[in-house]
Motif scaffolding. Structure first.
Motif, mmCIF file in Angstrom:
data_model
loop_
_atom_site.group_PDB
_atom_site.id
_atom_site.type_symbol
_atom_site.label_atom_id
_atom_site.label_comp_id
_atom_site.label_asym_id
_atom_site.label_seq_id
_atom_site.Cartn_x
_atom_site.Cartn_y
_atom_site.Cartn_z
ATOM 1 N N MET A 1 0.812 -6.972 12.162
ATOM 2 C CA MET A 1 2.092 -7.675 12.354
ATOM 3 C C MET A 1 2.349 -8.303 13.880
ATOM 4 S SD MET A 1 3.432 -8.667 9.558
ATOM 5 C CE MET A 1 1.663 -8.442 8.783
ATOM 6 N N ARG B 1 7.093 -14.110 5.683
ATOM 7 C CA ARG B 1 6.229 -15.456 5.511
ATOM 8 C C ARG B 1 7.044 -16.517 4.760
ATOM 9 N NH1 ARG B 1 1.286 -14.003 6.506
ATOM 10 N NH2 ARG B 1 0.572 -11.843 6.013
ATOM 11 N N LEU C 1 4.554 -17.275 10.012
ATOM 12 C CA LEU C 1 4.842 -15.722 9.916
ATOM 13 C C LEU C 1 5.870 -15.404 10.952
ATOM 14 C CD1 LEU C 1 4.186 -12.696 8.683
ATOM 15 C CD2 LEU C 1 2.439 -12.616 10.377
ATOM 16 N N ILE C 2 7.063 -14.900 10.778
ATOM 17 C CA ILE C 2 8.060 -14.880 11.785
ATOM 18 C C ILE C 2 8.329 -13.444 11.714
ATOM 19 C CG2 ILE C 2 10.312 -15.525 12.310
ATOM 20 C CD1 ILE C 2 9.789 -18.048 10.514
ATOM 21 N N ALA C 3 8.305 -12.764 13.044
ATOM 22 C CA ALA C 3 8.625 -11.511 12.894
ATOM 23 C C ALA C 3 9.625 -11.148 13.922
ATOM 24 C CB ALA C 3 7.330 -10.658 13.684
ATOM 25 N N ASP C 4 10.419 -10.012 13.616
ATOM 26 C CA ASP C 4 11.588 -9.373 14.494
ATOM 27 C C ASP C 4 12.787 -10.119 13.718
ATOM 28 O OD1 ASP C 4 12.751 -8.022 17.024
ATOM 29 O OD2 ASP C 4 13.727 -10.095 16.852
ATOM 30 N N LEU D 1 8.094 -4.182 11.745
ATOM 31 C CA LEU D 1 8.658 -4.976 10.947
ATOM 32 C C LEU D 1 10.265 -4.787 11.048
ATOM 33 C CD1 LEU D 1 6.664 -3.262 7.758
ATOM 34 C CD2 LEU D 1 6.409 -5.590 8.800
ATOM 35 N N ALA E 1 9.407 -8.816 9.082
ATOM 36 C CA ALA E 1 8.501 -10.099 9.319
ATOM 37 C C ALA E 1 8.884 -10.801 7.828
ATOM 38 C CB ALA E 1 6.987 -10.290 9.517
ATOM 39 N N CYS F 1 14.807 -3.900 8.894
ATOM 40 C CA CYS F 1 14.472 -4.212 7.349
ATOM 41 C C CYS F 1 15.698 -4.554 6.583
ATOM 42 C CB CYS F 1 13.342 -3.345 6.920
ATOM 43 S SG CYS F 1 11.891 -3.390 7.783
ATOM 44 N N ARG G 1 14.489 -13.083 15.531
ATOM 45 C CA ARG G 1 13.840 -14.402 15.077
ATOM 46 C C ARG G 1 13.994 -14.811 13.576
ATOM 47 N NH1 ARG G 1 8.339 -14.708 16.102
ATOM 48 N NH2 ARG G 1 8.514 -16.829 16.466
ATOM 49 N N ILE G 2 14.047 -13.890 12.840
ATOM 50 C CA ILE G 2 14.012 -14.287 11.186
ATOM 51 C C ILE G 2 15.564 -14.739 11.091
ATOM 52 C CG2 ILE G 2 14.747 -13.252 9.026
ATOM 53 C CD1 ILE G 2 12.491 -11.242 9.810
#
Length: 230
Positions: free
Chosen positions: A45, A54, A59-62, A50, A52, A20, A65-66
């Motif tokens: 999620m 918005r 909704l983009i997790a990891d 977490l 993630a 995070c 990937r962010i």
């Protein structure tokens, strides 16, 4: 505006999870406007974890990937790096996230002296009467996974012998520049620094935490990354 879905602040850090913190650092480095939304239960999620984000309807997790999403929006987290540096940076990220991280999890979940403090932070929204039962079940599952992974089978001293070469490698890189790959933070710093910080911030005394706290190069680096990216 992007919304970062993250665990709440804990142990004096932006969040208990270094991933995070990594996401927050990447968002700051990208120049995107964002705000945080704290949550403790990530089960709904994608991937059940977490961070993630918005971003509009998405909704983009990891954290990986962010990073990919932010790069698709124009962010360059490895500006000025050669192809060789980019390859080395990838290795440092994987060393941090696929090795040091699991030692961090063991320090928090396996040590009977530390676990109660971690439990009361991680499961603070669970009513006290149920907290011990629910947390104990999650703990058993977590430790079983780490035993299957392999690190959970080692003694603390054996784990320390695994950690020390990683710490030495990070320290050696930092003897040549302010950040891992030059005078500006890159994606590697957004990954490695939060992991080191989390190890020193975990409640109680851990061998990994003591090793990092006794390393002036690393402690200065943690502060430098947080000042630049936090």
């Amino acid at each position: 505006m992007i919304k970062l879905l993250t665990f709440p602040p804990a142990f004096g850090l932006f969040a208990a999870s270094p991933f995070c913190v990594k996401a927050a650092y990447l968002l700051n480095m990208s120049g995107q406007k964002w705000e945080r939304e704290d949550m403790l239960d990530p089960r709904k999620m994608p991937y059940g974890k977490l961070p993630a984000i918005r971003a509009g309807e998405r909704l983009i997790a990891d954290s990986d990937r962010i990073q990919t999403y932010l790069e698709s929006e124009g962010a360059d987290f490895n500006k000025g790096l050669s192809d060789l540096d980019k390859a080395n940076a990838r290795a440092f990220i994987r060393m941090s996230e696929e090795h040091l991280y699991f030692h961090l999890v063991l320090d928090r979940w396996a040590d009977d002296a530390i676990w109660p403090k971690v439990r009361d932070v991680y499961f603070s929204q669970v009513p006290p009467g149920l907290r011990h039962v629910i947390a104990a079940g999650v703990r058993r599952k977590t430790l079983s996974g780490l035993h299957s992974q392999g690190l959970g089978r080692l003694s603390q001293e054996e784990r320390l012998a695994r950690i020390e070469p990683d710490i030495d490698a990070i320290t050696m890189r930092l003897r040549h520049s302010h950040f891992l790959f030059g005078d500006q933070p890159t994606a590697a710093d957004a990954s490695v620094a939060p992991m080191l910080a989390a190890a020193t911030a975990s409640p109680g005394v851990t061998l990994m935490g003591r090793m990092i706290e006794g390393n002036e190069v690393l402690m200065a680096y943690i502060a430098r990354v947080d000042e630049s990216c936090g």
